[in-house]
Every structure is written in C-alpha cells, then in structure tokens.
Design a protein around this motif. Sequence first.
Motif, short mmCIF file in Angstrom:
data_model
loop_
_atom_site.label_atom_id
_atom_site.label_comp_id
_atom_site.label_asym_id
_atom_site.label_seq_id
_atom_site.Cartn_x
_atom_site.Cartn_y
_atom_site.Cartn_z
N HIS A 1 0.83 -1.21 0.00
CA HIS A 1 0.00 0.00 0.00
C HIS A 1 0.86 1.26 0.00
O HIS A 1 0.60 2.19 -0.77
CB HIS A 1 -0.93 -0.02 1.22
CG HIS A 1 -1.80 1.19 1.33
ND1 HIS A 1 -2.86 1.43 0.49
CD2 HIS A 1 -1.74 2.24 2.20
CE1 HIS A 1 -3.43 2.58 0.83
NE2 HIS A 1 -2.77 3.08 1.86
N ASP B 1 1.32 4.39 -2.98
CA ASP B 1 0.74 5.68 -2.63
C ASP B 1 1.58 6.83 -3.19
O ASP B 1 2.77 6.95 -2.87
CB ASP B 1 0.62 5.81 -1.11
CG ASP B 1 -0.09 7.08 -0.71
OD1 ASP B 1 -1.33 7.07 -0.66
OD2 ASP B 1 0.60 8.10 -0.49
N GLU C 1 -1.19 9.79 6.25
CA GLU C 1 -2.22 10.08 5.24
C GLU C 1 -2.53 8.84 4.40
O GLU C 1 -3.69 8.55 4.11
CB GLU C 1 -1.78 11.23 4.35
CG GLU C 1 -1.79 12.57 5.03
CD GLU C 1 -3.17 12.98 5.50
OE1 GLU C 1 -4.15 12.84 4.73
OE2 GLU C 1 -3.29 13.43 6.66
N ALA C 2 -1.49 8.12 4.00
CA ALA C 2 -1.69 6.92 3.18
C ALA C 2 -2.47 5.85 3.95
O ALA C 2 -3.35 5.20 3.38
CB ALA C 2 -0.35 6.35 2.72
N ALA D 1 -4.70 6.23 6.08
CA ALA D 1 -6.11 6.62 6.24
C ALA D 1 -6.99 5.97 5.17
O ALA D 1 -8.19 5.83 5.36
CB ALA D 1 -6.25 8.13 6.20
N THR D 2 -6.37 5.55 4.05
CA THR D 2 -7.14 4.92 2.97
C THR D 2 -6.77 3.44 2.81
O THR D 2 -7.08 2.84 1.79
CB THR D 2 -6.89 5.65 1.64
OG1 THR D 2 -5.50 5.56 1.31
CG2 THR D 2 -7.33 7.10 1.71
N PHE D 3 -6.12 2.87 3.79
CA PHE D 3 -5.67 1.48 3.73
C PHE D 3 -6.86 0.53 3.65
O PHE D 3 -7.79 0.60 4.45
CB PHE D 3 -4.81 1.16 4.96
CG PHE D 3 -4.27 -0.22 5.01
CD1 PHE D 3 -3.46 -0.72 3.99
CD2 PHE D 3 -4.53 -1.04 6.09
CE1 PHE D 3 -2.95 -2.00 4.05
CE2 PHE D 3 -4.02 -2.32 6.17
CZ PHE D 3 -3.22 -2.80 5.14
N GLN D 4 -6.84 -0.35 2.65
CA GLN D 4 -7.87 -1.36 2.46
C GLN D 4 -7.19 -2.71 2.19
O GLN D 4 -6.06 -2.75 1.73
CB GLN D 4 -8.77 -1.01 1.27
CG GLN D 4 -9.56 0.26 1.46
CD GLN D 4 -10.61 0.12 2.55
OE1 GLN D 4 -11.26 -0.91 2.67
NE2 GLN D 4 -10.76 1.15 3.37
N CYS E 1 -8.32 0.83 11.91
CA CYS E 1 -6.97 1.25 11.51
C CYS E 1 -6.79 2.64 12.11
O CYS E 1 -7.19 3.64 11.52
CB CYS E 1 -6.80 1.27 9.99
SG CYS E 1 -5.12 1.74 9.47
#
Length: 139
Positions: free
Chosen positions: A16, A20, A95-96, A98-101, A110
């Motif tokens: 991830h 990014d 910041e990265a 925050a969108t971890f999936q 998370c």
Amino acid sequence: MATDLSRPLKAAIVDHLAADAGVTALVPAARIYAMTPPATPQWPFIRHGSPISTAWEATCWSGSSTRVTLHAFAETTSTYAGEDRALDIAAAIVEAMATFQLASMGIVECEWIGTQCVRDSDEAAQWHAFAEFLITVEQ
C-alpha cells in the motif's frame, strides 16, 4: 478462534505504501521495505517495524489486533533539515494509511496512535521518525 494475521497485514501495508503517490513523492517505492532493509540502504527509506499482535474475536469473526510501527529514515540535504524531512515522510505515511484497504481481510480498525522523531545516530544529519498504528483485521 483468533488468527494471527500479522504476516499478510505486513505485506499489504508495504504494498500500500509503495503504491501511494504521496509517499512515493518523498521515498521511491524501491526503498520501502518490510522488516529487513539492505545492510546499507540509500536514504531516505521506510521500513515496517516488528509487529505486536494480540488475539481478536467477535461473534462469527476471527482475526488479530496488531500494533504496527512504520519507520521513516531521512537525512539533511542542502535545502531540507533531516528532522523535517523525516516528519514529512511520517505525515505522508499517516495520510496513506487513512485509505488502507485489504482485499483478503476486513479492517475492523486502523487507528493512528502517534508519531515521534528522534536523531538516528550520533550523526546530526540523520533522523528517524516512526508512526504507530493499531490495526485490527478479521478474515
């Protein structure tokens, strides 16, 4: 029954961060490592720290809760203070994340816990920031 998912979680986090754009604007994807960077890595670089995992269970769900530390290493350049550079990388990591999936697991939580920046060695130009997260995943 709880399941230790720290290994696939680590791999997913490294992938991830390497994908990014905000992170790779500061650290090339080739310098984002799992737990073992090369013996003499080129700076700046990022590495995944040693995870601390605990059991996590809920009705019909099984997984683990993992404390993850992501380390950012930077040094002073002619135009950039080392501590500022390390903190900028750590902020990009936050910041990265925050969108971890995850494709293969569900994220229950998370949460960014905090960031700290310290001098990496006696060398005044080398700095080390680490961002800590609590990530709970289930499968």
